[in-house]
Design an enzyme around this catalytic site. Structure first.
Site, PDB file in Angstrom:
ATOM      1  N   ASP A 109      -9.839   5.720  -9.992  1.00 34.26           N
ATOM      2  CA  ASP A 109      -8.979   5.796  -8.809  1.00 34.26           C
ATOM      3  C   ASP A 109      -8.160   7.074  -8.890  1.00 34.26           C
ATOM      4  O   ASP A 109      -7.418   7.283  -9.856  1.00 34.26           O
ATOM      5  CB  ASP A 109      -8.054   4.577  -8.734  1.00 34.26           C
ATOM      6  N   CYS A 149       0.434 -10.980  -7.081  1.00 28.78           N
ATOM      7  CA  CYS A 149      -0.478 -11.747  -6.222  1.00 28.78           C
ATOM      8  C   CYS A 149       0.170 -13.084  -5.862  1.00 28.78           C
ATOM      9  O   CYS A 149       0.641 -13.810  -6.740  1.00 28.78           O
ATOM     10  CB  CYS A 149      -1.812 -11.961  -6.930  1.00 28.78           C
ATOM     11  N   GLU A 192     -14.110   6.441  -5.179  1.00 25.11           N
ATOM     12  CA  GLU A 192     -13.911   6.078  -3.785  1.00 25.11           C
ATOM     13  C   GLU A 192     -14.329   7.244  -2.892  1.00 25.11           C
ATOM     14  O   GLU A 192     -14.050   8.400  -3.189  1.00 25.11           O
ATOM     15  CB  GLU A 192     -12.443   5.728  -3.527  1.00 25.11           C
ATOM     16  N   CYS A 237      -8.166 -12.879  -8.737  1.00 20.70           N
ATOM     17  CA  CYS A 237      -8.625 -14.023  -7.939  1.00 20.70           C
ATOM     18  C   CYS A 237      -9.286 -13.617  -6.630  1.00 20.70           C
ATOM     19  O   CYS A 237      -9.887 -14.454  -5.961  1.00 20.70           O
ATOM     20  CB  CYS A 237      -7.453 -14.955  -7.651  1.00 20.70           C
ATOM     21  N   ASP A 277      -2.565   1.295  -8.968  1.00 22.25           N
ATOM     22  CA  ASP A 277      -3.712   2.157  -9.245  1.00 22.25           C
ATOM     23  C   ASP A 277      -4.682   1.513 -10.226  1.00 22.25           C
ATOM     24  O   ASP A 277      -5.902   1.632 -10.078  1.00 22.25           O
ATOM     25  CB  ASP A 277      -3.230   3.503  -9.784  1.00 22.25           C
TER      26      ASP A 277
END
Length: 398
Positions: A188, A345, A273, A329, A355
């Site tokens: 990333d 989360c 990416e 998850c 990152d």
């Protein structure tokens, strides 16, 4: 049958006054021939006619016989022919829709270079002599050529800082596929840290431009005070600015070469990416930082080195929500501004580094592509928020 990779080995050299004058004349003639051939092909196209390389080569012969352009015969003919071949390649890319229509070369903005094939130079015992020159070039051999290597093409160039370079294209038998491994890494890119790997490693952003920003601003102010034109003072001030830019670019390129070589040697699969850097630099707040990070150059180096050493680079779709997707998850967060660097989360309670989490998600998506060929753009509505299948518009039956 093993095939060797052709590599360009670039060195700096210091020409004599006579060599510098000869090369400067050659650069000017190359630019003149390129522009005249482009104008001829553009005019022919307006008349719905096609002009190819052979016809422009015949035009070059005719131009040399005129009194106005007789000076074209005073330099080596090989760089002029190579300029016509480069123009032919530019048109081939244009017709194949890989590039825009060729543009004319300007004296102040285009790259000053000339390409010599094997018939226009002599390379013996580490001494390179170009056509129309009596003495070899004074080259600084900063690294050795491969044993027994013979250059097939030599390109001489001069950058905006006034430095002279020679690039020798040779086959390098030392470049061959590395032993296969089972390691894979997600990468990333960012601004706070140049790279964040799925292994948890973070590589600092050197910010080369920021380190020289004060010196660069001072040199640019001095340039702005000089009277416009071709005066000596303005030329010196412009070259001072160019030297600072060259220093920044050299350091940036050196860091990227070391990083990409290390990553390619250590990993079999590298997942990145697919960013549209050209669009991202339109953001006025981040344009300078993004340009300094050189994400596009990093990707380019990673791809061609992976091709050399038998590695695989996978580019994940730019719309894949790598930062907002929980790597534990699979829950997709609705909103995540750039200012949020760590988040928790809501489903599993895992605390994520933005990152690092993105790098893990990129790796998972890339491995899905590598194993099953699935797309990496997730469905818009799924129970758990993760899917490797690309959405397709259903066909309507007539």
């Amino acid at each position: 049958m093993a095939t060797h990779v052709k590599r360009a080995f670039k060195y700096r050299f210091y020409p004599t006054d006579a060599q510098a004058a000869e090369l400067s004349r050659t650069f000017g003639c190359v630019r003149k021939v390129y522009n005249m051939a482009l104008a001829a092909r553009t005019e022919a196209w307006a008349r719905q006619e096609r002009v190819n390389y052979n016809q422009t080569s015949a035009l070059l012969t005719a131009w040399k016989k005129t009194e106005e352009l007789a000076y074209l015969g005073e330099v080596s003919s090989v760089p002029l022919q190579q300029a016509l071949r480069h123009l032919q390649t530019a048109f081939a890319n244009f017709f194949a829709k890989r590039a825009k229509y060729p543009r004319f070369k300007a004296k102040k903005t285009s790259r000053a270079s000339a390409e010599y094939t094997s018939s226009a130079f002599r390379f013996r015992d580490g001494r390179l002599t170009l056509a129309k020159m009596a003495d070899p070039l004074d080259i600084v051999w900063s690294r050795p050529l491969p044993d027994g290597a013979t250059p097939s093409t030599v390109t001489v160039s001069r950058d905006s800082a006034g430095r002279w370079f020679v690039s020798l294209l040779c086959e390098d038998p030392r470049v061959m596929p590395l032993a296969a491994t089972d390691t894979a890494v997600g990468i990333d890119v960012g601004l706070d840290h140049l790279l964040t790997l799925s292994t948890g490693e973070k590589i600092a952003n050197p910010r080369h431009e920021r380190r020289d920003r004060e010196r660069l601003a001072k040199a640019q102010r001095e340039l702005s005070r000089k009277a416009r034109g071709d005066g000596a003072n303005r030329r010196k001030a412009r070259q001072k600015v160019a030297k600072i830019h060259a220093r920044i670019a050299d350091r940036r390129r050196d860091v990227l070469h070391k990083l990409t070589t290390r990553l390619v040697r250590e990993n079999q699969t590298l997942v990145i990416e697919d960013l549209t850097v050209r669009t991202m630099v339109k953001n006025r707040s981040l344009a300078r930082a993004i340009s300094d990070a050189a994400w596009a150059e990093f990707r380019s180096m990673l791809e061609y080195k992976s091709g050399w050493y038998g590695r695989e680079v996978i580019a994940v779709d730019r719309f894949f929500p790598s930062s907002k997707l929980c790597s534990t998850c699979g829950t997709l967060q609705p909103v995540m501004p750039l200012s949020v660097r760590t988040w928790t989360c809501v489903s599993c309670g895992t605390v994520h580094d933005r990152d690092g989490n993105a790098a893990k998600n990129l790796l998972a998506a890339g491995l899905a592509v590598s194993v099953c060929g699935a797309g990496v753009r997730p469905q818009r509505r799924t129970p758990d928020g993760q899917s490797a299948m690309k959405q397709k518009t259903p066909r309507r039956e007539p």
